[in-house]
Design an enzyme around this catalytic site. Structure first.
Site, short mmCIF file in Angstrom:
data_model
loop_
_atom_site.label_atom_id
_atom_site.label_comp_id
_atom_site.label_asym_id
_atom_site.label_seq_id
_atom_site.Cartn_x
_atom_site.Cartn_y
_atom_site.Cartn_z
CE1 TYR A 28 -42.87 21.47 -8.24
CE2 TYR A 28 -43.45 23.67 -9.04
CZ TYR A 28 -42.87 22.85 -8.07
OH TYR A 28 -42.32 23.40 -6.95
CB THR A 79 -44.04 26.41 -5.18
OG1 THR A 79 -43.88 27.37 -6.22
CG2 THR A 79 -45.18 25.47 -5.60
CG ASP A 80 -44.26 31.75 -6.17
OD1 ASP A 80 -43.98 30.71 -6.79
OD2 ASP A 80 -43.68 32.84 -6.37
CD GLU A 81 -44.08 27.25 -10.33
OE1 GLU A 81 -44.70 26.44 -11.02
OE2 GLU A 81 -42.85 27.41 -10.39
CE LYS A 101 -44.28 21.57 -3.66
NZ LYS A 101 -43.39 20.76 -2.75
P1 NAD Z 1 -34.65 19.67 -6.34
O1 NAD Z 1 -35.29 19.02 -7.50
O2 NAD Z 1 -33.34 20.35 -6.49
O3 NAD Z 1 -34.48 18.59 -5.16
C1 NAD Z 1 -35.45 17.64 -4.85
C2 NAD Z 1 -34.81 16.57 -3.97
O4 NAD Z 1 -35.83 15.62 -3.61
C3 NAD Z 1 -33.70 15.78 -4.67
O5 NAD Z 1 -32.59 15.64 -3.81
C4 NAD Z 1 -34.35 14.43 -4.95
O6 NAD Z 1 -33.41 13.35 -4.98
C5 NAD Z 1 -35.33 14.31 -3.80
N1 NAD Z 1 -36.45 13.41 -4.10
C6 NAD Z 1 -37.22 13.40 -5.23
N2 NAD Z 1 -38.13 12.41 -5.16
C7 NAD Z 1 -37.95 11.78 -3.96
C8 NAD Z 1 -38.59 10.69 -3.31
N3 NAD Z 1 -39.62 10.04 -3.88
N4 NAD Z 1 -38.14 10.34 -2.09
C9 NAD Z 1 -37.10 10.98 -1.51
N5 NAD Z 1 -36.46 12.01 -2.08
C10 NAD Z 1 -36.87 12.41 -3.30
O7 NAD Z 1 -35.76 20.68 -5.78
P2 NAD Z 1 -35.60 22.11 -5.08
O8 NAD Z 1 -35.60 23.15 -6.12
O9 NAD Z 1 -34.54 22.06 -4.07
O10 NAD Z 1 -37.02 22.20 -4.35
C11 NAD Z 1 -37.19 21.70 -3.04
C12 NAD Z 1 -38.61 21.99 -2.57
O11 NAD Z 1 -38.87 23.38 -2.58
C13 NAD Z 1 -39.70 21.36 -3.44
O12 NAD Z 1 -40.72 20.89 -2.59
C14 NAD Z 1 -40.18 22.51 -4.31
O13 NAD Z 1 -41.53 22.31 -4.69
C15 NAD Z 1 -40.04 23.66 -3.35
N6 NAD Z 1 -39.85 25.00 -3.94
C16 NAD Z 1 -38.85 25.20 -4.85
C17 NAD Z 1 -38.61 26.48 -5.36
C18 NAD Z 1 -37.48 26.76 -6.34
O14 NAD Z 1 -37.33 27.88 -6.78
N7 NAD Z 1 -36.64 25.79 -6.70
C19 NAD Z 1 -39.43 27.54 -4.94
C20 NAD Z 1 -40.46 27.28 -4.02
C21 NAD Z 1 -40.64 26.01 -3.52
O1 TDX Z 2 -34.02 27.80 -20.42
C1 TDX Z 2 -34.93 28.40 -19.87
N1 TDX Z 2 -35.37 29.58 -20.42
C2 TDX Z 2 -36.39 30.32 -19.88
O2 TDX Z 2 -36.74 31.37 -20.43
C3 TDX Z 2 -35.56 27.93 -18.65
C4 TDX Z 2 -35.12 26.63 -18.02
C5 TDX Z 2 -36.57 28.69 -18.11
N2 TDX Z 2 -36.99 29.84 -18.71
C6 TDX Z 2 -38.04 30.67 -18.04
C7 TDX Z 2 -39.26 29.93 -17.57
C8 TDX Z 2 -39.67 30.72 -16.33
O3 TDX Z 2 -40.44 31.85 -16.71
O4 TDX Z 2 -37.42 31.18 -16.85
C9 TDX Z 2 -38.35 31.22 -15.75
C10 TDX Z 2 -37.82 30.36 -14.61
O5 TDX Z 2 -37.88 29.00 -15.03
P1 TDX Z 2 -37.51 27.79 -14.03
O6 TDX Z 2 -36.14 27.97 -13.51
O7 TDX Z 2 -37.87 26.52 -14.73
O8 TDX Z 2 -38.47 28.07 -12.78
P2 TDX Z 2 -40.08 28.16 -12.61
O9 TDX Z 2 -40.79 27.42 -13.66
O10 TDX Z 2 -40.42 29.59 -12.37
O11 TDX Z 2 -40.24 27.32 -11.22
C11 TDX Z 2 -39.31 27.49 -10.13
O12 TDX Z 2 -39.83 28.32 -9.12
C12 TDX Z 2 -40.91 27.82 -8.39
C13 TDX Z 2 -38.93 26.13 -9.54
O13 TDX Z 2 -38.39 25.29 -10.54
C14 TDX Z 2 -40.12 25.49 -8.87
O14 TDX Z 2 -39.72 24.28 -8.23
C15 TDX Z 2 -40.67 26.43 -7.84
O15 TDX Z 2 -41.85 25.93 -7.30
#
Ligand code: NAD
Ligand code: TDX
Length: 336
Positions: A152, A125-127, A156
């Site tokens: 989190y 992630t960019d975080e 990562k």
């Molecule tokens: P998500 O929470 O929707 O999915 C995570 C999946 O991993 C789930 O299906 C869960 O059951 C599985 N999991 C969790 N713990 C496990 C374990 N111990 N063994 C096997 N499986 C397990 O997450 P997402 O938003 O799809 O994110 C996927 C990846 O992308 C993560 O690595 C996250 O850090 C990265 N990422 C997410 C975002 C975003 O915006 N959501 C952005 C950048 C990077």
């Molecule tokens: O109810 C809400 N109200 C609100 O203002 C929620 C759930 C979030 N927020 C804000 C927090 C953040 O500034 O919105 C923004 C986005 O929040 P999230 O959806 O929780 O995402 P963020 O914390 O930015 O992280 C996401 O992007 C990077 C993913 O969850 C991570 O897994 C990924 O690494």
């Protein structure tokens, strides 16, 4: 043709992982995918509905289970590692599973990649780069120092460091991608965009943290999938690539776009308690990926992508309704 015939996708029943599995099966006819997923609260077997059973095997298991991982890696030639605990607010409430899955889980997979010579792509992630001021002219690049803020993002960042060390020390053929905020179908309703859409569908007022001016850099999850494929198959081993689609928007701007698209007034939402340590702004410079691998996003109109995402949640209430009450109860207990 794909250089890999048998790919393990960890976390393939989650949001981004399941979108990647569908993308790979649709676009890469020679590939067999083994999904390994523990089906936590975030994983859903339904996300993989419609996958050809001849080309997709589902294994219900944990990435920390070294014996299981060893058996699976003996049969595969590549692994794309999505599995993680992914939600910042959850990591603040209880960091314990984040340390286990994100750090120990990645370590377990790296050991198997090392023992079996499996090509490893790590999803991050960019975080890990911390945050930028709203008026900072710079964006994150592959050279930006690591400065994670939350439990989190610090786990990562730790997992990224393990991947780099296993590449340098043991020669694991690894790449890393750090992507910006994803949106699209199958995203858990704890996350910002689907939470607000499903709130409106349920007659609950959307909830905005802090002053609403925090900026996220949005990318459609399908564009994340195509970027990961490009890096897996053409990326230089040992390298990191940033993935982003020039989608910077403030939270209040995104929320107002959702309200407008769903026929609500611009002020039909509640201001709620800010997230502790809340990162101000993320912004990705993806020039390296575009220049070296010729990748470009297809979803360049965020408002259009948002409207199709709203339609997906509107059309699929059975997918999310069961999780809604518990998700909102957890937020209510946190004043959010
Ligand atoms: P998500 O929470 O929707 O999915 C995570 C999946 O991993 C789930 O299906 C869960 O059951 C599985 N999991 C969790 N713990 C496990 C374990 N111990 N063994 C096997 N499986 C397990 O997450 P997402 O938003 O799809 O994110 C996927 C990846 O992308 C993560 O690595 C996250 O850090 C990265 N990422 C997410 C975002 C975003 O915006 N959501 C952005 C950048 C990077
Ligand atoms: O109810 C809400 N109200 C609100 O203002 C929620 C759930 C979030 N927020 C804000 C927090 C953040 O500034 O919105 C923004 C986005 O929040 P999230 O959806 O929780 O995402 P963020 O914390 O930015 O992280 C996401 O992007 C990077 C993913 O969850 C991570 O897994 C990924 O690494």
């Amino acid at each position: 043709a794909s250089p890999f015939n048998h790919i393990i996708v960890t976390g393939g029943a989650g949001f981004i992982g399941s979108n990647f599995v569908h993308w790979a099966l649709d676009n890469q006819p020679d590939v067999h995918v083994t999904v390994l997923d523990a089906l936590t609260y975030a994983g859903n077997r339904e996300n993989l509905a419609g996958c050809d059973p001849e080309r997709m095997t589902f294994v219900h298991g944990d990435i920390c289970d070294a014996d299981l991982i060893d058996r699976l890696f003996a049969e595969a030639d590549a692994c794309v590692h999505f599995a993680a605990e992914s939600h910042n607010d959850n990591s603040i409430a209880d960091p314990t599973p984040f340390l286990r899955t994100n750090v120990k889980g990645t370590f377990t997979l790296l050991q198997a990649a090392r023992n079996h010579g499996v090509r490893f792509h790590h999803i991050s992630t960019d975080e890990v780069y911390g945050d930028l001021a709203l008026d900072d002219p710079n964006r994150f690049t592959e050279e930006t120092p690591y400065r994670p803020s939350s439990p989190y993002s610090s786990t990562k960042a730790s997992s990224d460091m393990l991947v780099r060390a296993w590449h340098r020390t043991y020669g694991v053929e690894a790449t890393i991608s750090n992507c910006s905020n994803n949106y699209g179908p199958y995203q858990h309703i704890e996350k910002f965009i689907p939470r607000q859409i499903t709130n409106i569908l349920c007659g609950i007022r959307p909830k905005l943290y802090g002053d609403g001016k925090n900026v996220r850099d949005w990318i459609h999850t399908e564009d994340h999938s195509s970027a990961v494929w490009a890096i897996l198959t053409q990326g230089r081993i040992g390298e990191t690539y940033l993935i982003g689609a020039d989608g910077e928007r403030s939270n209040i701007d995104v929320l107002r776009a959702i309200l407008a698209a769903m026929g609500k007034d611009a002020d039909d939402f509640d201001w709620v308690r800010d997230r502790p340590g809340h990162d101000r702004r993320y912004a990705i410079d993806s020039a390296k990926l575009r220049r070296e691998l010729g990748w470009a996003p297809k979803h360049t109109n965020f408002d259009e992508g948002l409207v199709s995402t709203i339609k997906w949640y509107t059309d699929n209430p059975g997918w999310w309704r069961g999780a809604k009450e518990a998700t909102e109860a957890k937020y209510r207990a946190q004043g959010q």
